[in-house]
Design a protein around this motif. Structure first.
Motif, PDB file in Angstrom:
ATOM      1  N   ALA A  81       0.799  -1.407   0.089  1.00 54.44           N
ATOM      2  CA  ALA A  81       0.058  -0.122  -0.113  1.00 54.44           C
ATOM      3  C   ALA A  81       1.044   1.242  -0.028  1.00 54.44           C
ATOM      4  O   ALA A  81       0.170   2.245  -0.050  1.00 54.44           O
ATOM      5  N   GLY A  82       2.281   0.976   0.062  1.00 54.88           N
ATOM      6  CA  GLY A  82       3.128   2.308  -0.178  1.00 54.88           C
ATOM      7  C   GLY A  82       3.546   2.683   1.301  1.00 54.88           C
ATOM      8  O   GLY A  82       4.162   3.684   1.112  1.00 54.88           O
ATOM      9  N   LEU A  83       3.257   2.061   2.140  1.00 49.86           N
ATOM     10  CA  LEU A  83       3.975   2.261   3.491  1.00 49.86           C
ATOM     11  C   LEU A  83       5.462   1.981   3.588  1.00 49.86           C
ATOM     12  O   LEU A  83       5.673   0.895   3.039  1.00 49.86           O
ATOM     13  N   ASP A  84       6.069   2.739   4.418  1.00 50.96           N
ATOM     14  CA  ASP A  84       7.518   2.222   4.699  1.00 50.96           C
ATOM     15  C   ASP A  84       7.439   1.217   5.871  1.00 50.96           C
ATOM     16  O   ASP A  84       6.731   1.638   7.053  1.00 50.96           O
ATOM     17  N   VAL A  85       8.088   0.251   5.824  1.00 46.59           N
ATOM     18  CA  VAL A  85       7.772  -0.853   6.617  1.00 46.59           C
ATOM     19  C   VAL A  85       8.080  -0.232   8.307  1.00 46.59           C
ATOM     20  O   VAL A  85       7.455  -0.825   9.163  1.00 46.59           O
ATOM     21  N   ASP A  86       9.272   0.467   8.404  1.00 48.24           N
ATOM     22  CA  ASP A  86       9.844   0.921   9.807  1.00 48.24           C
ATOM     23  C   ASP A  86       8.662   2.010   9.973  1.00 48.24           C
ATOM     24  O   ASP A  86       8.962   2.473  11.420  1.00 48.24           O
ATOM     25  N   GLU A  87       7.545   2.441   9.265  1.00 47.86           N
ATOM     26  CA  GLU A  87       6.723   3.503   9.839  1.00 47.86           C
ATOM     27  C   GLU A  87       5.601   2.746  10.504  1.00 47.86           C
ATOM     28  O   GLU A  87       5.059   3.204  11.597  1.00 47.86           O
ATOM     29  N   PHE A  88       5.219   1.626   9.884  1.00 50.81           N
ATOM     30  CA  PHE A  88       3.942   0.924  10.674  1.00 50.81           C
ATOM     31  C   PHE A  88       4.421  -0.453  11.646  1.00 50.81           C
ATOM     32  O   PHE A  88       3.583  -0.816  12.556  1.00 50.81           O
ATOM     33  N   ALA A  89       5.683  -1.064  11.058  1.00 55.57           N
ATOM     34  CA  ALA A  89       5.690  -2.236  11.911  1.00 55.57           C
ATOM     35  C   ALA A  89       6.115  -2.156  13.537  1.00 55.57           C
ATOM     36  O   ALA A  89       5.734  -3.109  14.206  1.00 55.57           O
ATOM     37  N   PRO A  90       6.593  -1.083  13.925  1.00 57.44           N
ATOM     38  CA  PRO A  90       6.717  -1.133  15.335  1.00 57.44           C
ATOM     39  C   PRO A  90       5.292  -1.109  16.341  1.00 57.44           C
ATOM     40  O   PRO A  90       5.520  -1.349  17.350  1.00 57.44           O
ATOM     41  N   ARG A  91       4.366  -0.745  15.434  1.00 50.91           N
ATOM     42  CA  ARG A  91       2.919  -0.594  16.092  1.00 50.91           C
ATOM     43  C   ARG A  91       2.405  -2.251  15.990  1.00 50.91           C
ATOM     44  O   ARG A  91       1.105  -2.262  16.521  1.00 50.91           O
ATOM     45  N   LEU A  92       2.909  -3.120  15.441  1.00 50.84           N
ATOM     46  CA  LEU A  92       2.325  -4.331  15.183  1.00 50.84           C
ATOM     47  C   LEU A  92       2.640  -5.145  16.734  1.00 50.84           C
ATOM     48  O   LEU A  92       3.553  -4.949  17.326  1.00 50.84           O
ATOM     49  N   SER A  93       1.191  -5.763  17.186  1.00 50.83           N
ATOM     50  CA  SER A  93       1.631  -6.393  18.486  1.00 50.83           C
ATOM     51  C   SER A  93       0.749  -7.571  18.175  1.00 50.83           C
ATOM     52  O   SER A  93       0.126  -7.970  17.143  1.00 50.83           O
ATOM     53  N   PHE A  94       1.207  -8.769  19.170  1.00 53.04           N
ATOM     54  CA  PHE A  94       0.655  -9.995  18.886  1.00 53.04           C
ATOM     55  C   PHE A  94      -0.099 -10.463  20.144  1.00 53.04           C
ATOM     56  O   PHE A  94      -0.090  -9.812  21.104  1.00 53.04           O
ATOM     57  N   PHE A  95      -0.952 -11.558  20.016  1.00 51.96           N
ATOM     58  CA  PHE A  95      -1.786 -12.104  21.080  1.00 51.96           C
ATOM     59  C   PHE A  95      -1.829 -13.699  20.965  1.00 51.96           C
ATOM     60  O   PHE A  95      -2.253 -14.185  20.103  1.00 51.96           O
ATOM     61  N   PHE A  96      -1.195 -14.134  22.154  1.00 47.11           N
ATOM     62  CA  PHE A  96      -1.139 -15.683  22.166  1.00 47.11           C
ATOM     63  C   PHE A  96      -1.946 -16.323  23.097  1.00 47.11           C
ATOM     64  O   PHE A  96      -2.337 -15.603  23.938  1.00 47.11           O
ATOM     65  N   ASN A  97      -2.426 -17.393  22.976  1.00 44.29           N
ATOM     66  CA  ASN A  97      -2.872 -18.506  24.040  1.00 44.29           C
ATOM     67  C   ASN A  97      -1.681 -19.075  24.904  1.00 44.29           C
ATOM     68  O   ASN A  97      -0.612 -18.942  24.399  1.00 44.29           O
ATOM     69  N   SER A  98      -2.082 -19.296  25.992  1.00 43.35           N
ATOM     70  CA  SER A  98      -1.345 -20.004  26.978  1.00 43.35           C
ATOM     71  C   SER A  98      -2.281 -21.161  27.428  1.00 43.35           C
ATOM     72  O   SER A  98      -2.924 -21.029  28.137  1.00 43.35           O
ATOM     73  N   HIS A  99      -1.735 -22.405  26.867  1.00 49.06           N
ATOM     74  CA  HIS A  99      -2.313 -23.645  27.160  1.00 49.06           C
ATOM     75  C   HIS A  99      -1.661 -24.532  28.330  1.00 49.06           C
ATOM     76  O   HIS A  99      -0.893 -23.846  28.813  1.00 49.06           O
ATOM     77  N   ASN A 100      -2.043 -25.682  28.348  1.00 47.07           N
ATOM     78  CA  ASN A 100      -1.714 -26.609  29.463  1.00 47.07           C
ATOM     79  C   ASN A 100      -0.264 -27.052  29.490  1.00 47.07           C
ATOM     80  O   ASN A 100       0.251 -27.053  30.641  1.00 47.07           O
ATOM     81  N   ASP A 101       0.339 -27.187  28.367  1.00 45.03           N
ATOM     82  CA  ASP A 101       1.372 -27.703  28.451  1.00 45.03           C
ATOM     83  C   ASP A 101       2.627 -26.991  28.474  1.00 45.03           C
ATOM     84  O   ASP A 101       3.037 -26.122  27.704  1.00 45.03           O
ATOM     85  N   PHE A 102       3.173 -26.691  29.757  1.00 42.56           N
ATOM     86  CA  PHE A 102       3.858 -25.673  30.092  1.00 42.56           C
ATOM     87  C   PHE A 102       5.363 -25.379  29.403  1.00 42.56           C
ATOM     88  O   PHE A 102       5.159 -24.316  28.769  1.00 42.56           O
ATOM     89  N   PHE A 103       5.932 -26.307  29.004  1.00 42.90           N
ATOM     90  CA  PHE A 103       7.293 -26.058  28.343  1.00 42.90           C
ATOM     91  C   PHE A 103       6.823 -25.816  26.807  1.00 42.90           C
ATOM     92  O   PHE A 103       7.605 -25.136  26.288  1.00 42.90           O
ATOM     93  N   GLU A 104       5.893 -26.508  26.205  1.00 44.67           N
ATOM     94  CA  GLU A 104       5.538 -26.236  24.832  1.00 44.67           C
ATOM     95  C   GLU A 104       5.268 -24.710  24.814  1.00 44.67           C
ATOM     96  O   GLU A 104       5.437 -24.182  23.718  1.00 44.67           O
ATOM     97  N   GLU A 105       4.443 -24.042  25.707  1.00 45.63           N
ATOM     98  CA  GLU A 105       3.910 -22.801  25.428  1.00 45.63           C
ATOM     99  C   GLU A 105       5.355 -21.935  25.857  1.00 45.63           C
ATOM    100  O   GLU A 105       5.166 -20.969  25.059  1.00 45.63           O
ATOM    101  N   VAL A 106       6.023 -22.088  26.665  1.00 41.23           N
ATOM    102  CA  VAL A 106       7.202 -21.308  26.999  1.00 41.23           C
ATOM    103  C   VAL A 106       8.101 -21.249  25.416  1.00 41.23           C
ATOM    104  O   VAL A 106       8.662 -20.299  25.172  1.00 41.23           O
TER     105      VAL A 106
END
Lengths: 576, 134
Positions: free
Chosen positions: A290-315
């Motif tokens: 879309a013509g944006l500079d990657v460093d203009e918007f990438a620092p504002r991307l964030s993530f959201f993960f699940n943390s499930h039962n298997d402790f070490f698999e999650e870590v």
């Protein structure tokens, strides 16, 4: 779309081991001795179960020694916190500088009801807000639409117009809290409403307004299914917000790329990791296209993960996520700003792991899952309440959930050192397996041409459906145990008290919606909606037009309908 | 016991709830157990569900709902189905349904409600028992 394929992360480290020749030989010999001893014991006694696999069905090594991890480079693969590739965390100081944000997802009934819950949570030491909207708002219907029957205020708070948003944040200064909003198809409308409330409060939007929109439409097609428009116009609404926010609301996280729902829909940990990161890469590519500079918007991307039962698999999953993201952002997309390389994430403990049977046990599950998130280096955390397999949480259960995080933060001691599990042979080996497995999936999605194309072909949807069914079969054959459900049951459990939302909420909401419709300026409504239709059709950035609409008190349903007129709607084929 | 010989089951998602993991797992388990399964897809009104049930001439309808709208939508599906097909169509449901809602829902015409933790085997056995007896 141009796709640059990433070379596997191998090479130099394989040639120069971090261990001396002598130490390496010693480790190998010790490993062989252990192997013989374990086999001898195993031959006599056997094991108490057939397979030792994670909750995702991933094979777990019986023991990991320096022999297996010798090729991991302590700098290039693991490194130190705050340094590329951030396997050990994005902050040099870990949780010493700042704890994670305790952000409990809340919303039910009318805006008045939820405003009270927000104030309660803030008074109890919560440090950020997170809004759950009811299903009609998520789908772009007003509360009085036929499809909203029975749904008003049930899964979240009813927001039909700016008037509800004003009530929702009444008495909460938007320059002092950060707010996360779980909203996707209608995200730009709710974002516009939030900014309009901040403006009414006299808050300096450019410097003081901060928060997060979920805004991750790809995972809606993949997992949560709250889509309205087809994929391509949906992607365009998102890049409109990237461009607008980068200039006008620079502290806002315009997207929270979510694995949570992918996991809840039944994926494995590896699929959650891979599909989420590949979704993130898709947004980056669309932003660049879309013509944006990657460093203009990438620092504002964030993530959201699940943390499930298997402790070490999650870590391992969290650590792998940071490493892969840093690598692809730098190597594949050419980002120069280290902030573009850093994967910041929110975590929610796994709703699908909770049981309706003996629900108090859910506090224990949630504690373990929360601990995995913290040891995985999360920036923000929601801990589920024990009653969430039955209803939205009561005030008491919401408080216990928050207390769970506070106990981890202030009593367990795990915050004192950064990445305490780093360097564990097992954790580093599991992290490596997660990285390798995710890169394989990413290559397969690249072969489709990208995630939009893979979604259109139904690839991630099928993978998740198969994993969900495989888990159900493992549960039903007692290969996977759930305490209190297929093992250790009790008879005649007494029901617990739950939060009950009745139909009187709908009556109240419909009355206030009518009041808004009768007191607003009808000319302004028609004019701004028309402006939106024309601008959306002509390819203008939709954000300023949406701000005009919400300030004229156009409703979520009216604005969504205007966009439906331009973009059309999407239905997925009903396959199972 | 005969395993679901040629019984037709509609699995449907009423309302706006997009959580389809349970519906799809049950649909697949029923198909694997020998039933003919029709899946409605998402966001169905009670009218659409009743119409599909009639058109597909199904023996049973299974509703999956996790949104909290069950007290409004389930009785409405039951009413429309009973009006169109009488009592001989079996109606069952599953999802996030609090204990206290079960008795009123059954009184409104829902034959059985399966709560979280139910095995697909239990649903298969229930359908075979009820449909073979009919």
């Amino acid at each position: 779309m141009s796709v640059k394929t990433l070379e596997p992360e191998k090479g130099v480290a394989e040639l120069q081991s971090s261990l001396s020749e002598e130490a390496r030989r010693g480790a190998s010999e010790a490993r062989s001795r252990w192997q013989r001893a374990a086999e001898k014991v195993g031959a006599g006694r056997g094991s108490w179960k057939r397979d030792f696999t994670t909750v995702s069905g991933m094979e777990v090594p019986h023991l990991v020694t320096p022999d297996e991890t010798a090729d991991l480079d302590p700098v290039r693969d693991i490194g130190v916190p705050g340094e590329y590739p951030y396997t050990r965390g994005i902050h040099p100081t870990g949780y010493r500088g700042k704890l994670w944000t305790m952000r409990q997802f809340a919303g039910f009934g009318t805006a008045d009801d939820t405003n009270l819950r927000f104030k309660y949570l803030l008074s109890q030491g919560q440090t950020g807000l997170s809004v759950a909207f009811h299903l009609p708002t998520l789908y772009g219907y007003d509360s009085d639409h036929a499809m909203s029957t029975g749904e008003v205020g049930k899964c979240g708070v009813a927001v039909d117009s700016l008037a509800d948003m004003e009530t929702l944040f009444a008495g909460i200064p938007l320059d002092e809290v950060t707010t996360s909003m779980t909203i996707n198809s209608t995200a730009p409308i709710l974002f516009a409403m939030y900014l309009a409330v901040a403006e009414q409060q006299g808050v300096d939007i450019r410097n003081k307004v901060s928060g997060t929109l979920q805004n991750d439409i790809l995972k809606e097609y993949i997992a949560q299914k709250e889509y309205i428009f087809p994929p391509r116009p949906s992607m365009r609404l998102i890049t409109d917000q990237f461009a607008f926010a980068a200039r006008q609301v620079p502290k806002w996280n315009t997207i929270s790329i979510s694995g949570y729902h992918i996991r809840e829909a039944g994926s494995t940990a590896l699929q959650e990791l891979a599909f989420t990161l590949r979704d993130g890469m898709e947004y980056v590519q669309y932003g660049i296209d879309a013509g944006l500079d990657v460093d203009e918007f990438a620092p504002r991307l964030s993530f959201f993960f699940n943390s499930h039962n298997d402790f070490f698999e999650e870590v391992a999953k969290f650590r792998a996520a940071r490493k892969i993201w840093a690598t692809v952002m730098r190597e594949r997309y050419g980002a120069k700003d280290p902030r573009s390389w850093m994967l910041r994430f929110h975590t929610q403990t796994a709703g699908c792991s909770l049981t309706a049977q003996q629900p108090v046990n859910n506090v224990v599950r949630t504690t373990l899952q929360a601990l995995a998130a913290v040891l995985g280096g999360t920036q923000s955390l929601h801990t589920n309440a024990l009653d969430e397999t039955l209803a939205l949480p009561t005030e008491e259960n919401a408080r216990i959930a928050l207390r769970t995080q506070q106990i981890i933060a202030h009593e367990s001691g795990v915050v004192n050192t950064v990445d305490p599990l780093g360097g564990s042979y097992f954790v580093e080996e599991m992290t490596r397996r997660m990285v390798d497995g995710a890169m394989d999936y990413i290559r397969r999605i690249d072969e489709y041409g990208g995630m939009v194309e893979a979604v259109e072909a139904g690839f991630p949807q099928r993978e998740i459906m198969d994993a969900a069914y495989a888990f159900q079969k493992a549960f039903e054959s007692n290969e996977k145990l759930t305490v209190g459900v297929n093992f250790f049951q009790v008879e005649d459990e007494k029901p617990i008290d739950i939060l009950y939302i009745g139909e009187e909420v709908a009556a109240k909401q419909l009355a206030s919606l009518d009041a808004v419709r009768s007191r607003r300026d009808r000319g302004a409504v028609a004019r701004t909606l028309d402006g939106l239709r024309r601008g959306a059709d002509a390819g203008e950035n939709t954000m300023p037009l949406l701000l005009d609409c919400v300030k004229a008190y156009c409703t979520v349903g009216e604005v969504s309908d205007a966009l439906r007129d331009v973009f059309g709607t999407y239905e997925e084929p009903a396959v199972f | 016991m005969t395993q679901g010989n040629k019984f037709r089951i509609l699995i449907a998602k009423p309302g706006l709830d997009g959580h389809d993991r349970g519906a799809k797992v049950v649909a697949r388990a029923l198909r694997d157990a020998g039933f003919e399964v029709i899946y409605s897809g998402l966001r169905q009104t009670p009218e659409q569900i009743a119409a599909t049930a009639v058109q597909e001439d199904v023996d049973a309808v299974g509703l999956s709902i996790l949104s909290g709208a069950h007290n409004v939508l389930l009785p409405e599906v039951a009413r429309l189905l009973r009006a169109e097909q009488g009592e001989d169509i079996l109606l069952f449901a599953g999802g996030i349904i609090p204990e206290q809602d079960i008795a009123p829902l059954k009184a409104s015409g829902v034959d059985e409600i399966f709560l979280p933790g139910t095995t697909s085997t239990a649903i298969v056995e229930y359908l075979n028992r009820r449909l073979c007896a009919a």
